[in-house]
Design an enzyme around this catalytic site. Structure first.
Site, PDB file in Angstrom:
ATOM      1  N   ASP A  20      38.824  46.334  34.017  1.00 54.57           N
ATOM      2  CA  ASP A  20      38.642  45.134  34.841  1.00 54.57           C
ATOM      3  C   ASP A  20      38.937  45.537  36.280  1.00 54.57           C
ATOM      4  O   ASP A  20      40.090  45.679  36.673  1.00 54.57           O
ATOM      5  CB  ASP A  20      39.611  44.047  34.356  1.00 54.57           C
ATOM      6  CG  ASP A  20      39.549  42.786  35.209  1.00 54.57           C
ATOM      7  OD1 ASP A  20      38.905  42.802  36.270  1.00 54.57           O
ATOM      8  OD2 ASP A  20      40.165  41.780  34.791  1.00 54.57           O
ATOM      9  N   THR A  62      35.011  40.885  39.563  1.00 55.46           N
ATOM     10  CA  THR A  62      34.611  39.757  40.407  1.00 55.46           C
ATOM     11  C   THR A  62      33.751  40.337  41.511  1.00 55.46           C
ATOM     12  O   THR A  62      33.756  41.541  41.763  1.00 55.46           O
ATOM     13  CB  THR A  62      35.822  39.071  41.054  1.00 55.46           C
ATOM     14  OG1 THR A  62      36.508  40.040  41.860  1.00 55.46           O
ATOM     15  CG2 THR A  62      36.780  38.513  40.030  1.00 55.46           C
ATOM     16  N   LYS A  92      36.110  39.812  45.869  1.00 58.56           N
ATOM     17  CA  LYS A  92      37.334  40.409  46.410  1.00 58.56           C
ATOM     18  C   LYS A  92      36.941  41.569  47.341  1.00 58.56           C
ATOM     19  O   LYS A  92      36.287  41.316  48.340  1.00 58.56           O
ATOM     20  CB  LYS A  92      38.266  40.778  45.263  1.00 58.56           C
ATOM     21  CG  LYS A  92      38.699  39.511  44.491  1.00 58.56           C
ATOM     22  CD  LYS A  92      39.591  39.772  43.297  1.00 58.56           C
ATOM     23  CE  LYS A  92      39.864  38.460  42.549  1.00 58.56           C
ATOM     24  NZ  LYS A  92      40.623  38.702  41.290  1.00 58.56           N
ATOM     25  N   ARG A  97      31.746  34.136  45.317  1.00 55.86           N
ATOM     26  CA  ARG A  97      32.655  33.946  44.199  1.00 55.86           C
ATOM     27  C   ARG A  97      31.875  34.113  42.892  1.00 55.86           C
ATOM     28  O   ARG A  97      30.928  33.377  42.628  1.00 55.86           O
ATOM     29  CB  ARG A  97      33.202  32.522  44.309  1.00 55.86           C
ATOM     30  CG  ARG A  97      34.440  32.206  43.538  1.00 55.86           C
ATOM     31  CD  ARG A  97      35.194  31.108  44.237  1.00 55.86           C
ATOM     32  NE  ARG A  97      35.759  31.665  45.449  1.00 55.86           N
ATOM     33  CZ  ARG A  97      36.865  32.394  45.482  1.00 55.86           C
ATOM     34  NH1 ARG A  97      37.556  32.623  44.394  1.00 55.86           N
ATOM     35  NH2 ARG A  97      37.286  32.893  46.607  1.00 55.86           N
TER      36      ARG A  97
HETATM   37  C1  LIG Z   1      40.815  37.975  40.183  1.00 56.03           C
HETATM   38  C2  LIG Z   1      40.854  38.641  38.883  1.00 56.03           C
HETATM   39  C3  LIG Z   1      40.159  38.138  37.774  1.00 56.03           C
HETATM   40  C4  LIG Z   1      39.528  36.761  37.681  1.00 56.03           C
HETATM   41  O1  LIG Z   1      38.704  36.314  38.621  1.00 56.03           O
HETATM   42  P1  LIG Z   1      38.291  34.764  38.739  1.00 56.03           P
HETATM   43  O2  LIG Z   1      36.975  34.895  39.404  1.00 56.03           O
HETATM   44  O3  LIG Z   1      39.345  34.130  39.562  1.00 56.03           O
HETATM   45  O4  LIG Z   1      38.193  34.189  37.390  1.00 56.03           O
HETATM   46  C5  LIG Z   1      40.146  38.881  36.608  1.00 56.03           C
HETATM   47  N1  LIG Z   1      40.810  40.043  36.533  1.00 56.03           N
HETATM   48  C6  LIG Z   1      41.509  40.546  37.561  1.00 56.03           C
HETATM   49  C7  LIG Z   1      42.238  41.834  37.397  1.00 56.03           C
HETATM   50  C8  LIG Z   1      41.577  39.848  38.767  1.00 56.03           C
HETATM   51  O5  LIG Z   1      42.309  40.320  39.763  1.00 56.03           O
END
Ligand SMILES: *Cc1c(COP(=O)(O)O)cnc(C)c1O
Length: 572
Positions: free
Chosen positions: A351, A377, A380, A386
């Site tokens: 992830d 995502t 970020k 988003r």
């Molecule tokens: C931000 C994040 C997510 C989830 O993202 P959302 O779009 O807020 O659901 C999943 N895994 C990690 C490691 C994250 O930092």
């Protein structure tokens, strides 16, 4: 003489070499009418470039330093064209006093442009007088002016039809403009990404995948999704991608849904060690559906504890191991995790929600060659809209696609898929790598600044875009929540975070998470990081922080003014 009808507080003035001859009469007018003036030059007849002068005045107004502008060049047109490129500027050329009057009355002009070729000094005085003594008319004129000021039909309609929401959006834009954004999971997208995300694609249902939809009229959204997929593959080099997940959470749940049954064992990193809610937290569906085991970080190094991960994996034989974090400042060895997983018959999901941008730029080892699934995502470090995406090996392509739709979602958000495609396009450009390099340099510089002031950082520093401060090091009586609120008062945004071996509640916490992606998108560099580190230190370590808030906030606002957002927010 009567008071100017409009509430003139400050007027910014600029002229080029052709307009400089009207300076004396204009300044005389300002002085006689008690109008405060910001003089933006020029003051000689040496040739200069008019756009630069027009931009100085426009900026003053947009940034709130002045209320009105007066610009003079040979004809007034060049100045007007340059100034009108700024949202919120309404620059009008006036060659006689009636034009000046109506530019105010109907056009709500805030910049008066005069051509020295046409105007003698006494005519200039009459024009200035009309401009500064004519009130604006509201009603239909106000509506038309609003339609001028904002971009795109959708937003025009928003301003008109839902002024309440429009106003809240404007306030949020201003907040983004005037805060130092250090929340590690946030970023500022380009205007191009915003345009795609706000497009007509939001109207289209497209359940299914390109070439195989459950709705008609999908030929153009098919193109969009196909391009998004191709670019994602080009960027990350995977065998298969699904660009439809609405979020990182949806992406993770879709992977779980593709390969796990309720009750199956998963091995993940705990939230308190830097993991994510979707990695089996009891409050998340992932924690309720599956049998969760956690590995953590090594207490000495605060790097992921691969040895204990392997031990637990051998003992429990989980079906899936996840690796990836929301608050881990160090490089992750995806290859090693994949070996551990495959060595005990487990699948592995990386992830990369936080570090996707670094990986796309080749600045963090990629999990793609090693892991069965990679989720991320897009909002970020990747700096897109988003949303979420999933990469996987070919053999899992059908299972993943079916798990996203119809397994976890209905119709995809095609406007967001388009915005993701734009994001991937931007990430494929050479400047994206330079951006990510700067993100890392900035994080390291900020980390050094904090360390030099006595702060203690989890793992002692950072390899990536984020820093985790353990306040118990030098400020044992200050909790994360109080520190966050104190910084927020000075327009510094970050979030509190639990730290390993947390002794406070998850609401209070002992840590602060700080990230550099957003400020780097505002083109801030190492010099600014040193300043920001000092501002944070000043507020957190001062024995009387209340006395420092105003002055720190002022310096924050100065920084924000010097480093504008990569997009223009709506002026009200
Ligand atoms: C931000 C994040 C997510 C989830 O993202 P959302 O779009 O807020 O659901 C999943 N895994 C990690 C490691 C994250 O930092």
């Amino acid at each position: 003489m009567a008071e100017p009808v409009i509430a003139v507080q400050t007027v910014s003035f600029a002229a080029d070499h052709r307009g400089v001859c009207l300076r004396p009469v204009i300044f005389k007018f300002f002085a006689e009418n008690g109008i405060k003036t910001i003089d933006r030059g020029t003051d000689s007849e040496d040739p200069v470039d008019y756009p630069i002068y027009a931009q100085r005045v426009a900026r003053d107004i947009v940034e709130g330093a002045s209320d009105f502008g007066v610009l003079v060049c040979g004809t007034g047109t060049g100045m007007a064209m340059a100034a009108n490129r700024f949202r919120g500027i309404r620059a009008a050329i006036a060659t006689n006093s009636e034009m000046a009057e109506f530019s105010r009355r109907h056009g709500h002009a805030n910049v008066l442009c005069i051509g020295s070729r046409w105007q003698a000094p006494n005519e200039t005085l009459a024009i200035l007088h009309s401009f500064f003594f004519t009130p604006v008319e509201n009603g239909r004129h106000a509506r038309r002016v609003r339609l001028l000021d904002v971009e795109g039909f959708a937003v025009n309609d928003l301003a008109q039809n839902d002024p309440e929401i429009f106003a809240a959006i404007c306030r949020e834009g201003k907040r983004q403009e005037e805060h130092l954004e250090l929340i590690a999971s946030e970023n500022f997208t380009s205007q191009a990404v915003l345009d795609a995300a706000g497009s007509v694609l939001t109207n289209k249902y497209a359940e299914g995948y390109p070439g195989k939809r459950y709705y008609g009229g999908c030929e153009f959204v098919d193109e969009v999704e196909q391009i998004a997929r191709e670019r994602a593959i080009q960027l990350f080099g995977a065998e298969h991608v699904n660009v439809q997940p609405h979020s990182g959470t949806q992406a993770n749940m879709a992977v779980y849904g593709a390969v796990l049954n309720p009750g199956d064992k998963i091995l993940t990193m705990a939230l308190s060690e830097g993991g994510h809610l979707t990695h089996g937290h009891p409050k998340s569906l992932s924690g309720r559906l599956y049998t969760v085991f956690h590995y953590g970080t090594d207490p000495q190094t605060r790097r992921i504890d691969y040895v204990s991960m392997e031990k637990i994996a051998q003992r429990e034989r989980p079906k899936l191991i996840t690796v990836g974090a929301s608050a881990h400042p160090r490089t992750i060895d995806f290859e090693r995790v994949a070996k551990i997983a495959h060595g005990c018959g487990a699948l592995v999901m990386a992830d990369i929600a936080h570090i996707a941008g670094l990986i796309a730029a080749g600045l963090h080892p990629s999990p793609i060659p090693h892991c069965d699934f990679v989720t991320t995502t897009t909002h970020k470090t990747l700096r897109g809209p988003r949303g979420g995406i999933i990469f996987c090996r070919k053999e899992f392509a059908r299972a993943i696609d079916a798990s996203v739709f119809p397994g976890n979602q209905g119709g995809p958000l095609m406007h967001i898929v388009a915005a993701k495609a734009v994001c991937f396009f931007e990430a494929l450009q050479p400047q994206f790598r330079r951006y990510q390099e700067q993100v890392i340099k900035n994080a390291k510089t900020l980390a050094e600044s904090l360390i030099s002031q006595g702060f203690s950082l989890v793992s002692g520093g950072t390899d990536n875009h984020l820093i985790l401060v353990d306040l118990r090091g030098n400020l044992p009586s200050l909790d994360g929540h109080s520190a966050q609120r104190r910084l927020e008062r000075a327009n510094i945004s970050l979030n509190r975070n639990t730290v390993p071996d947390e002794t406070r509640s998850p609401f209070e916490t002992s840590g602060l998470r700080i990230g550099t992606p957003a400020l780097t998108s505002r083109a801030m560099g190492e010099m600014e990081m040193v300043q920001i580190g000092a501002l944070i230190g000043e507020l957190l370590t001062s024995p009387s922080p209340d006395d420092r808030v105003t002055s720190v906030r002022q310096r924050v606002l100065d920084l924000c003014r010097r480093f504008p957002l990569p997009y223009a927010h709506h002026e009200r």
